[in-house]
Design a protein around this motif. Structure first.
Motif, PDB file in Angstrom:
ATOM      1  N   VAL A  43       0.835  -1.207   0.000  1.00  0.00           N
ATOM      2  CA  VAL A  43       0.000   0.000   0.000  1.00  0.00           C
ATOM      3  C   VAL A  43       0.865   1.251   0.000  1.00  0.00           C
ATOM      4  N   GLY A  44       2.001   1.214   0.706  1.00  0.00           N
ATOM      5  CA  GLY A  44       2.893   2.372   0.693  1.00  0.00           C
ATOM      6  C   GLY A  44       3.443   2.642  -0.692  1.00  0.00           C
ATOM      7  N   GLY A  45       3.843   1.585  -1.389  1.00  0.00           N
ATOM      8  CA  GLY A  45       4.403   1.757  -2.728  1.00  0.00           C
ATOM      9  C   GLY A  45       3.359   2.138  -3.761  1.00  0.00           C
ATOM     10  N   ILE A  46       2.376   1.262  -3.935  1.00  0.00           N
ATOM     11  CA  ILE A  46       1.396   1.522  -4.991  1.00  0.00           C
ATOM     12  C   ILE A  46       0.443   2.642  -4.592  1.00  0.00           C
ATOM     13  N   GLY A  47       0.199   2.783  -3.282  1.00  0.00           N
ATOM     14  CA  GLY A  47      -0.667   3.868  -2.813  1.00  0.00           C
ATOM     15  C   GLY A  47      -0.082   5.233  -3.121  1.00  0.00           C
ATOM     16  N   THR A  48       1.230   5.371  -2.986  1.00  0.00           N
ATOM     17  CA  THR A  48       1.891   6.636  -3.319  1.00  0.00           C
ATOM     18  C   THR A  48       1.766   6.928  -4.808  1.00  0.00           C
ATOM     19  N   VAL A  49       1.967   5.910  -5.626  1.00  0.00           N
ATOM     20  CA  VAL A  49       1.810   6.077  -7.080  1.00  0.00           C
ATOM     21  C   VAL A  49       0.355   6.432  -7.403  1.00  0.00           C
ATOM     22  N   ASP A  50      -0.588   5.733  -6.772  1.00  0.00           N
ATOM     23  CA  ASP A  50      -2.008   6.019  -7.004  1.00  0.00           C
ATOM     24  C   ASP A  50      -2.339   7.466  -6.640  1.00  0.00           C
ATOM     25  N   LEU A  51      -1.852   7.912  -5.495  1.00  0.00           N
ATOM     26  CA  LEU A  51      -2.131   9.294  -5.078  1.00  0.00           C
ATOM     27  C   LEU A  51      -1.520  10.299  -6.048  1.00  0.00           C
ATOM     28  N   ARG A  52      -0.355   9.987  -6.597  1.00  0.00           N
ATOM     29  CA  ARG A  52       0.256  10.875  -7.594  1.00  0.00           C
ATOM     30  C   ARG A  52      -0.597  10.921  -8.847  1.00  0.00           C
ATOM     31  N   ILE A  53      -1.102   9.777  -9.275  1.00  0.00           N
ATOM     32  CA  ILE A  53      -1.934   9.735 -10.479  1.00  0.00           C
ATOM     33  C   ILE A  53      -3.243  10.476 -10.247  1.00  0.00           C
ATOM     34  N   VAL A  54      -3.798  10.352  -9.053  1.00  0.00           N
ATOM     35  CA  VAL A  54      -5.045  11.046  -8.724  1.00  0.00           C
ATOM     36  C   VAL A  54      -4.855  12.564  -8.769  1.00  0.00           C
ATOM     37  N   ALA A 133      -3.036  13.094 -15.278  1.00  0.00           N
ATOM     38  CA  ALA A 133      -3.509  11.865 -15.908  1.00  0.00           C
ATOM     39  C   ALA A 133      -4.939  12.037 -16.407  1.00  0.00           C
ATOM     40  N   PRO A 134      -5.326  11.268 -17.404  1.00  0.00           N
ATOM     41  CA  PRO A 134      -6.720  11.289 -17.869  1.00  0.00           C
ATOM     42  C   PRO A 134      -7.662  10.845 -16.735  1.00  0.00           C
ATOM     43  N   LEU A 135      -8.902  11.270 -16.825  1.00  0.00           N
ATOM     44  CA  LEU A 135      -9.893  10.959 -15.795  1.00  0.00           C
ATOM     45  C   LEU A 135     -10.010   9.451 -15.556  1.00  0.00           C
TER      46      LEU A 135
END
Length: 161
Positions: A43-54, A133-135
């Motif tokens: 969650v720390g790794g992919i969650g950080t990437v997810d938050l950046r994309i959001v 990023a796109p919606l």
């Protein structure tokens, strides 16, 4: 899903993993600690990437961040699978009948499917996301974060269900 999980639990008992995980005062707590470490890495790794994309941390290039943190998330997932097998083996018969455990597995399957779809559709385009990023990618990243957090929370709730 219960018949499959029951069969897996029986197989783990036949191989000796079940009795081994139940027969030591250290195996279960160590596996549980490793499972938690894996969750933090995932969650720390992919969650950080997810938050950046959001949309957070717009100055960080999303492709570079993903390249750096996705291996951490994958290592966390591998650690969770390995430790999860040991945890399941300790009480597989009961977990096979647990609705919360079944929901956890469904959430994990959904999160993995979302991750695979995201990588297939969006990975080649991330280097071009200088203005965001796109919606659809942001929605998938938000779903990823929610699915992984829900799977982790479900794991914590198993003891109370």
């Amino acid at each position: 899903m219960e018949p499959i999980l029951t069969a897996v639990a029986a197989w783990l008992d036949m191989t000796g993993i079940g009795p081994w995980s139940r027969g030591s005062a250290l195996v279960y707590p160590v596996a549980n600690t490793l499972h938690l470490l894996g969750l933090v890495m995932l969650v720390g790794g992919i969650g950080t990437v997810d938050l950046r994309i959001v949309g957070l941390w717009q100055r960080l290039p999303v492709a570079d961040l993903s390249r750096a943190l996705t291996p951490v998330a994958v290592a966390g997932l591998v650690l969770m699978v390995a430790s999860g097998v040991v945890l399941f083996a300790a009480d597989g018969a009961a977990l096979a009948r647990s609705a919360i455990f079944e929901r956890k597995l469904i959430l994990i399957i959904a999160a993995l499917a979302n991750a695979a779809a995201f990588r297939r559709v969006w990975n080649p385009h991330m280097t071009r996301w200088t203005d965001g990023a796109p919606l659809a990618a942001r929605v998938m990243a938000g779903a990823s974060l929610l699915l992984w957090l829900a799977a982790g929370a479900s794991g914590r709730w198993i003891a109370y269900g």
